[in-house]
Design a protein around this motif. Structure first.
Motif, PDB file in Angstrom:
ATOM      1  N   ARG A   1       0.818  -1.219   0.000  1.00  0.00           N
ATOM      2  CA  ARG A   1       0.000   0.000   0.000  1.00  0.00           C
ATOM      3  C   ARG A   1       0.850   1.266   0.000  1.00  0.00           C
ATOM      4  N   SER A   2       2.023   1.191   0.610  1.00  0.00           N
ATOM      5  CA  SER A   2       2.863   2.389   0.644  1.00  0.00           C
ATOM      6  C   SER A   2       4.095   2.152  -0.227  1.00  0.00           C
ATOM      7  N   GLY A   3       4.589   3.205  -0.791  1.00  0.00           N
ATOM      8  CA  GLY A   3       5.776   3.109  -1.634  1.00  0.00           C
ATOM      9  C   GLY A   3       7.050   3.329  -0.847  1.00  0.00           C
ATOM     10  N   ASP A   4       6.956   3.339   0.467  1.00  0.00           N
ATOM     11  CA  ASP A   4       8.095   3.601   1.336  1.00  0.00           C
ATOM     12  C   ASP A   4       9.145   2.487   1.204  1.00  0.00           C
ATOM     13  N   THR A   5      10.405   2.869   1.177  1.00  0.00           N
ATOM     14  CA  THR A   5      11.501   1.911   1.060  1.00  0.00           C
ATOM     15  C   THR A   5      11.572   0.987   2.277  1.00  0.00           C
ATOM     16  N   GLY A   6      11.265   1.512   3.451  1.00  0.00           N
ATOM     17  CA  GLY A   6      11.299   0.698   4.667  1.00  0.00           C
ATOM     18  C   GLY A   6      10.274  -0.437   4.619  1.00  0.00           C
ATOM     19  N   SER A   7       9.144  -0.160   3.996  1.00  0.00           N
ATOM     20  CA  SER A   7       8.121  -1.200   3.861  1.00  0.00           C
ATOM     21  C   SER A   7       8.594  -2.315   2.930  1.00  0.00           C
ATOM     22  N   TRP A   8       9.297  -1.943   1.875  1.00  0.00           N
ATOM     23  CA  TRP A   8       9.799  -2.959   0.951  1.00  0.00           C
ATOM     24  C   TRP A   8      10.896  -3.799   1.600  1.00  0.00           C
ATOM     25  N   VAL A   9      11.694  -3.188   2.454  1.00  0.00           N
ATOM     26  CA  VAL A   9      12.717  -3.946   3.187  1.00  0.00           C
ATOM     27  C   VAL A   9      12.037  -4.966   4.087  1.00  0.00           C
ATOM     28  N   THR A  10      10.955  -4.555   4.750  1.00  0.00           N
ATOM     29  CA  THR A  10      10.198  -5.480   5.591  1.00  0.00           C
ATOM     30  C   THR A  10       9.642  -6.630   4.752  1.00  0.00           C
ATOM     31  N   LEU A  11       9.169  -6.325   3.576  1.00  0.00           N
ATOM     32  CA  LEU A  11       8.640  -7.349   2.677  1.00  0.00           C
ATOM     33  C   LEU A  11       9.734  -8.342   2.279  1.00  0.00           C
ATOM     34  N   TYR A  12      10.914  -7.844   1.931  1.00  0.00           N
ATOM     35  CA  TYR A  12      12.020  -8.729   1.555  1.00  0.00           C
ATOM     36  C   TYR A  12      12.457  -9.605   2.723  1.00  0.00           C
ATOM     37  N   ILE A  13      12.481  -9.038   3.908  1.00  0.00           N
ATOM     38  CA  ILE A  13      12.842  -9.827   5.089  1.00  0.00           C
ATOM     39  C   ILE A  13      11.796 -10.916   5.332  1.00  0.00           C
ATOM     40  N   ALA A  14      10.525 -10.556   5.187  1.00  0.00           N
ATOM     41  CA  ALA A  14       9.454 -11.552   5.372  1.00  0.00           C
ATOM     42  C   ALA A  14       9.573 -12.676   4.343  1.00  0.00           C
ATOM     43  N   LEU A  15       9.865 -12.340   3.094  1.00  0.00           N
ATOM     44  CA  LEU A  15      10.045 -13.363   2.063  1.00  0.00           C
ATOM     45  C   LEU A  15      11.246 -14.259   2.366  1.00  0.00           C
ATOM     46  N   ALA A  16      12.342 -13.667   2.833  1.00  0.00           N
ATOM     47  CA  ALA A  16      13.534 -14.450   3.171  1.00  0.00           C
ATOM     48  C   ALA A  16      13.249 -15.407   4.327  1.00  0.00           C
ATOM     49  N   VAL A  17      12.558 -14.915   5.343  1.00  0.00           N
ATOM     50  CA  VAL A  17      12.212 -15.773   6.476  1.00  0.00           C
ATOM     51  C   VAL A  17      11.277 -16.899   6.023  1.00  0.00           C
TER      52      VAL A  17
END
Length: 153
Positions: free
Chosen positions: A17-33
């Motif tokens: 929903r947000s284009g914030d870079t911090g949100s995308w980092v959270t998404l990448y971490i979630a995918l890695a986990v």
């Protein structure tokens, strides 16, 4: 793994929903986990075993830390079948084995089919009714034994 999907979407939705870079980092971490956790979930499923003998319920589980539980049949007080919403949709259940003198669940058999959960309860109850504990009764014999309370036509 399936039960973790709703939590995964709680992480993904704010990132999308947000284009914030911090949100995308959270998404990448979630995918890695998620990708690292998938093999562990599969190994846990593959390493889980249980047996029911006339004397005890044996449960072997664990990947990194192996757990071996032997629960004497005569100590089992209740075989509880739990089906929450998501497992009910997939036709699975959790079997909690409660014993005498324990305040917590002694053994847990997760993600078994509902039919298998009822069969586990039936086998445990039939072994508890056996007068001679050295007799071995197979599951096939239990299913072939007619119910004395059932009426015949």
């Amino acid at each position: 793994m399936i039960l973790g999907i709703p939590g995964f979407f709680l992480i993904i939705i704010p990132a999308l929903r947000s284009g914030d870079t911090g949100s995308w980092v959270t998404l990448y971490i979630a995918l890695a986990v998620g990708l690292l956790g998938l093999p562990i979930v599969v190994l846990q499923y593959r390493r889980f075993r249980y047996w029911i003998t006339p004397k005890e319920l044996i449960i072997h589980s664990g990947v990194i830390t192996r757990k071996h539980r032997n629960i004497p049949i005569e100590r089992i007080q209740n075989v509880e079948i739990v089906q929450r919403l998501l497992p009910r949709m997939f036709g699975t259940a959790k079997v909690n084995v409660v014993t005498a003198g324990s305040t917590t669940t002694e053994g847990v058999l997760e993600f078994v089919s509902l039919k298998e959960a009822h069969r586990i309860r039936q086998v445990v109850r039939s072994y508890q009714g056996i007068q001679q504990p050295d007799d071995v009764v197979s599951t096939e014999q239990l299913e072939a034994t007619p119910d004395p309370d059932a009426s015949t036509i």
